[in-house]
Design a protein around this motif. Structure first.
Motif, PDB file in Angstrom:
ATOM      1  N   HIS A 153       0.813  -1.216   0.000  1.00 48.47           N
ATOM      2  CA  HIS A 153       0.000   0.000   0.000  1.00 48.47           C
ATOM      3  C   HIS A 153       0.853   1.275   0.000  1.00 48.47           C
ATOM      4  N   GLY A 156       2.101   5.735  -4.085  1.00 49.02           N
ATOM      5  CA  GLY A 156       0.994   6.606  -4.456  1.00 49.02           C
ATOM      6  C   GLY A 156       1.178   8.018  -3.939  1.00 49.02           C
ATOM      7  N   LYS A 158      -1.520  10.093  -3.257  1.00 50.73           N
ATOM      8  CA  LYS A 158      -2.719  10.510  -2.546  1.00 50.73           C
ATOM      9  C   LYS A 158      -2.905   9.670  -1.285  1.00 50.73           C
ATOM     10  N   PRO A 159      -3.384  10.275  -0.215  1.00 53.47           N
ATOM     11  CA  PRO A 159      -3.670  11.700  -0.055  1.00 53.47           C
ATOM     12  C   PRO A 159      -2.382  12.529  -0.057  1.00 53.47           C
ATOM     13  N   ASP A 160      -2.501  13.816  -0.339  1.00 53.03           N
ATOM     14  CA  ASP A 160      -1.317  14.671  -0.425  1.00 53.03           C
ATOM     15  C   ASP A 160      -1.310  15.811   0.580  1.00 53.03           C
ATOM     16  N   ILE A 166      -7.432  11.103   8.676  1.00 56.57           N
ATOM     17  CA  ILE A 166      -7.059  10.059   7.716  1.00 56.57           C
ATOM     18  C   ILE A 166      -6.601   8.828   8.494  1.00 56.57           C
ATOM     19  N   TRP A 169      -4.045   2.574   5.769  1.00 54.56           N
ATOM     20  CA  TRP A 169      -2.890   2.614   4.881  1.00 54.56           C
ATOM     21  C   TRP A 169      -2.699   3.980   4.240  1.00 54.56           C
ATOM     22  N   SER A 170      -3.789   4.700   4.010  1.00 57.25           N
ATOM     23  CA  SER A 170      -3.682   6.046   3.443  1.00 57.25           C
ATOM     24  C   SER A 170      -2.912   6.967   4.392  1.00 57.25           C
ATOM     25  N   ARG A 171      -3.172   6.843   5.666  1.00 60.71           N
ATOM     26  CA  ARG A 171      -2.471   7.647   6.665  1.00 60.71           C
ATOM     27  C   ARG A 171      -0.981   7.307   6.677  1.00 60.71           C
ATOM     28  N   ARG A 173       0.776   5.933   4.299  1.00 61.92           N
ATOM     29  CA  ARG A 173       1.384   6.350   3.034  1.00 61.92           C
ATOM     30  C   ARG A 173       1.727   7.836   3.068  1.00 61.92           C
ATOM     31  N   LEU A 174       0.803   8.650   3.568  1.00 58.83           N
ATOM     32  CA  LEU A 174       1.038  10.090   3.614  1.00 58.83           C
ATOM     33  C   LEU A 174       2.172  10.443   4.573  1.00 58.83           C
TER      34      LEU A 174
END
Length: 280
Positions: A153, A156, A158-160, A166, A169-171, A173-174
């Motif tokens: 994950h 990427g 996003k999110p940016d 958040i 995995w998005s958190r 990643r950021l």
């Protein structure tokens, strides 16, 4: 006894040895390494083995190229453009090296010396306390049985922009992108990933992250690498350490105790791609 901070080595083993010889690196000295130990240069395996064998004398933070190597190790990407990493992936001690690498931190803080180090920097929207907590979030996952899932994950853009709501995995990643890929940013904390040139190349509405006014003073001098186009910059509490060795410029060491700078000229092992690859 001295502590030397060095920027992105990127597999340039001979140049690293030349620099350490120049500064008279001894058994009582220590290194702080700002990440991107590997990739693009010709001897990433030798660099990894050397740094690992220094034990506690080497303090390393993870860079985006180090994370990319770990993603390859876990089979989370099939990117074949990084042939300089193949000797590591084929080495007898691969598992030992990768286990050591994934246990390196995202952030190192030394209040006694007055320095904090990350690969790309700490965004102005985070205090040192918050930055440490967010680094710990990523480190906890990397050092757990969920490491392989994290790498699946990780990639990427996003999110940016940071929002404490958040999750998942998005958190992660950021957070990882702030610590390892950040160059240009808005005052609100939005990241921009296409620009990797010098100060004059900022996309409209963005500025170099270290020029943004901090919401809370760090009370540390920041050491960072990642941004070779900056060269040697010491600006209001930040010191850039990536002086573009792999591009044919030089490898630089900064002595933390007195601010002395040392440099080793480098051969060019790589050329900047016309289109940045995802790990940039």
């Amino acid at each position: 006894m001295a502590t030397y901070a060095i920027g992105d080595i990127q597999g340039c083993y001979d140049e690293l040895m030349g620099l350490l010889g120049q500064i008279g690196f001894s058994d009582t000295d220590s290194l702080w390494l700002a990440g991107d130990l590997v990739n693009r240069g010709p001897q990433s395996l030798r660099v990894l083995r050397f740094i690992k064998n220094l034990g506690d004398r080497a303090t390393v933070v993870l860079g985006n190229h180090d994370l990319h190597l770990l993603a390859l190790h876990y089979g989370a990407t099939l990117d074949k453009r990084n042939s300089t990493l193949q000797p590591i992936l084929q080495a007898d001690d691969r598992e030992e090296l990768m286990d050591w690498l994934r246990h390196r931190p995202m952030l190192v803080d030394n209040p006694e010396l007055g320095y904090v180090m990350t690969h790309a920097g700490i965004p102005h929207i985070w205090s040192l306390h918050k930055a440490k907590k967010r680094a710990d979030e990523v480190e906890t996952i990397l050092q757990s049985h969920l490491a392989g899932e994290f790498f699946r994950h990780m990639y990427g853009n996003k999110p940016d922009q940071w929002n404490k709501k958040i999750e998942g995995w998005s958190r992660l990643r950021l957070i990882t992108n702030y610590f390892t890929r950040m160059r240009f940013i808005t005052k609100e904390g939005r990241l921009e990933f296409s620009g990797n040139g010098g100060l004059g190349s900022a996309p409209k509405g963005f500025i170099p992250w270290y020029l943004a006014q901090r919401e809370e003073l760090l009370e540390r001098t920041q050491l960072f690498g990642h941004w070779a186009a900056l060269g040697e910059i010491q600006h209001d509490g930040v010191i850039a350490l990536d002086t573009g060795c792999v591009w044919g410029n030089k490898l630089t060491a900064f002595r933390l105790e007195d601010g002395a700078l040392f440099s080793q000229s480098c051969d060019a092992y790589s050329r900047k791609p016309k289109t940045p690859i995802p790990v940039n």
